[in-house]
Scaffold this motif. Structure first.
Motif, short mmCIF file in Angstrom:
data_model
loop_
_atom_site.label_atom_id
_atom_site.label_comp_id
_atom_site.label_asym_id
_atom_site.label_seq_id
_atom_site.Cartn_x
_atom_site.Cartn_y
_atom_site.Cartn_z
N LEU A 85 0.87 -1.17 0.00
CA LEU A 85 0.00 0.00 0.00
C LEU A 85 0.90 1.22 0.00
O LEU A 85 1.35 1.67 1.04
CB LEU A 85 -0.92 -0.01 1.23
CG LEU A 85 -1.73 -1.28 1.42
CD1 LEU A 85 -2.54 -1.22 2.69
CD2 LEU A 85 -2.62 -1.55 0.22
N ASP A 86 1.19 1.71 -1.18
CA ASP A 86 2.17 2.77 -1.33
C ASP A 86 1.86 3.54 -2.59
O ASP A 86 0.93 3.24 -3.32
CB ASP A 86 3.57 2.15 -1.40
CG ASP A 86 4.68 3.13 -1.07
OD1 ASP A 86 4.45 4.35 -1.15
OD2 ASP A 86 5.78 2.68 -0.76
N SER A 87 2.69 4.53 -2.87
CA SER A 87 2.47 5.35 -4.06
C SER A 87 3.02 4.70 -5.32
O SER A 87 2.82 5.20 -6.41
CB SER A 87 3.10 6.72 -3.87
OG SER A 87 4.49 6.58 -3.62
N GLY A 88 3.73 3.60 -5.17
CA GLY A 88 4.25 2.93 -6.36
C GLY A 88 5.22 1.83 -6.00
O GLY A 88 5.74 1.77 -4.89
N TYR A 119 -11.81 -3.67 -13.24
CA TYR A 119 -10.56 -2.92 -13.15
C TYR A 119 -9.72 -3.20 -14.40
O TYR A 119 -9.32 -4.34 -14.64
CB TYR A 119 -9.77 -3.28 -11.89
CG TYR A 119 -10.58 -3.09 -10.63
CD1 TYR A 119 -10.87 -1.81 -10.17
CD2 TYR A 119 -11.07 -4.18 -9.93
CE1 TYR A 119 -11.63 -1.62 -9.02
CE2 TYR A 119 -11.82 -4.00 -8.78
CZ TYR A 119 -12.10 -2.72 -8.34
OH TYR A 119 -12.85 -2.54 -7.21
N ASP A 122 -5.35 -4.46 -14.38
CA ASP A 122 -4.94 -4.70 -12.99
C ASP A 122 -4.04 -5.94 -12.91
O ASP A 122 -4.25 -6.85 -12.14
CB ASP A 122 -6.15 -4.84 -12.07
CG ASP A 122 -7.11 -5.94 -12.48
OD1 ASP A 122 -7.31 -6.14 -13.69
OD2 ASP A 122 -7.65 -6.61 -11.58
N TYR A 126 -4.06 -2.78 -8.42
CA TYR A 126 -4.82 -1.65 -8.93
C TYR A 126 -4.55 -0.42 -8.07
O TYR A 126 -4.36 -0.53 -6.87
CB TYR A 126 -6.31 -1.97 -8.94
CG TYR A 126 -7.13 -0.98 -9.75
CD1 TYR A 126 -7.10 -1.01 -11.14
CD2 TYR A 126 -7.91 -0.03 -9.13
CE1 TYR A 126 -7.82 -0.11 -11.89
CE2 TYR A 126 -8.65 0.88 -9.87
CZ TYR A 126 -8.60 0.83 -11.26
OH TYR A 126 -9.33 1.72 -12.00
N ASN A 127 -4.57 0.74 -8.69
CA ASN A 127 -4.41 2.01 -7.99
C ASN A 127 -5.80 2.52 -7.60
O ASN A 127 -6.47 3.16 -8.38
CB ASN A 127 -3.69 3.02 -8.90
CG ASN A 127 -3.45 4.34 -8.20
OD1 ASN A 127 -4.09 4.67 -7.21
ND2 ASN A 127 -2.51 5.10 -8.74
N PHE A 128 -6.21 2.19 -6.39
CA PHE A 128 -7.57 2.54 -5.94
C PHE A 128 -7.69 4.02 -5.61
O PHE A 128 -8.80 4.55 -5.54
CB PHE A 128 -7.97 1.70 -4.74
CG PHE A 128 -8.24 0.25 -5.12
CD1 PHE A 128 -9.46 -0.11 -5.66
CD2 PHE A 128 -7.26 -0.71 -4.99
CE1 PHE A 128 -9.70 -1.43 -6.04
CE2 PHE A 128 -7.49 -2.03 -5.35
CZ PHE A 128 -8.72 -2.38 -5.89
N ALA A 129 -6.59 4.70 -5.42
CA ALA A 129 -6.65 6.13 -5.12
C ALA A 129 -6.89 6.96 -6.39
O ALA A 129 -7.64 7.92 -6.37
CB ALA A 129 -5.37 6.58 -4.43
N ASN A 130 -6.24 6.58 -7.46
CA ASN A 130 -6.31 7.39 -8.68
C ASN A 130 -6.92 6.66 -9.89
O ASN A 130 -6.99 7.23 -10.97
CB ASN A 130 -4.89 7.86 -9.07
CG ASN A 130 -4.30 8.72 -8.00
OD1 ASN A 130 -4.95 9.60 -7.47
ND2 ASN A 130 -3.06 8.43 -7.65
#
Length: 131
Positions: A85-88, A119, A122, A126-130
């Motif tokens: 769970l991170d930005s990348g 999705y 994916d 998956y990037n659930f934030a963006n």
């Protein structure tokens, strides 16, 4: 917590007894048999703050206690799935390349939701934030 307060009170009471010079609790020590093969382990305070120069060596330190986890597993099982769970994530990093979970129902970067789960692309998650 309450047990720490009780222990402190007991130790203080024992120290006040005649003939008692020094009192300390009995500590459990566990050997960590995991081999650390990361050349940069000591630069990563978040893995174990107390060993790697972090500011907080308490039990509630803001690290992931990696060495405690390594007593359970070092991740050599191919059935283990870890969520990041991170930005990348750098999928090509030498520690991760060839070890990343992939969605076998998805074709990467084709712009299609191949597995029909809602999705698109994916493949690595998956990037659930963006989106």
């Amino acid at each position: 917590d309450e047990s720490d307060e009780n222990l402190a009170a007991i130790l203080e009471s024992l120290e006040d007894e005649d003939g008692v010079e020094f009192v300390e609790p009995d500590y459990y020590v566990h050997k960590n048999d995991a081999t650390i093969n990361d050349d940069f382990f000591t630069a990563q305070w978040h893995l174990n703050a107390c060993i790697n120069g972090g500011q907080d060596c308490s039990e509630a330190a803001n690290d992931i206690d990696a060495m405690s986890g390594w007593q359970i597993t070092t991740g050599s099982s191919s059935s283990m799935v870890l969520a990041v769970l991170d930005s990348g994530v750098d999928y090509n990093h030498p520690d991760l390349s060839g070890k990343m979970w992939t969605n076998s129902g998805e074709t990467p970067n084709d712009g299609v939701d191949n597995d029909g789960n809602g999705y698109t692309d994916d493949y690595y998650g998956y990037n659930f934030a963006n989106g």
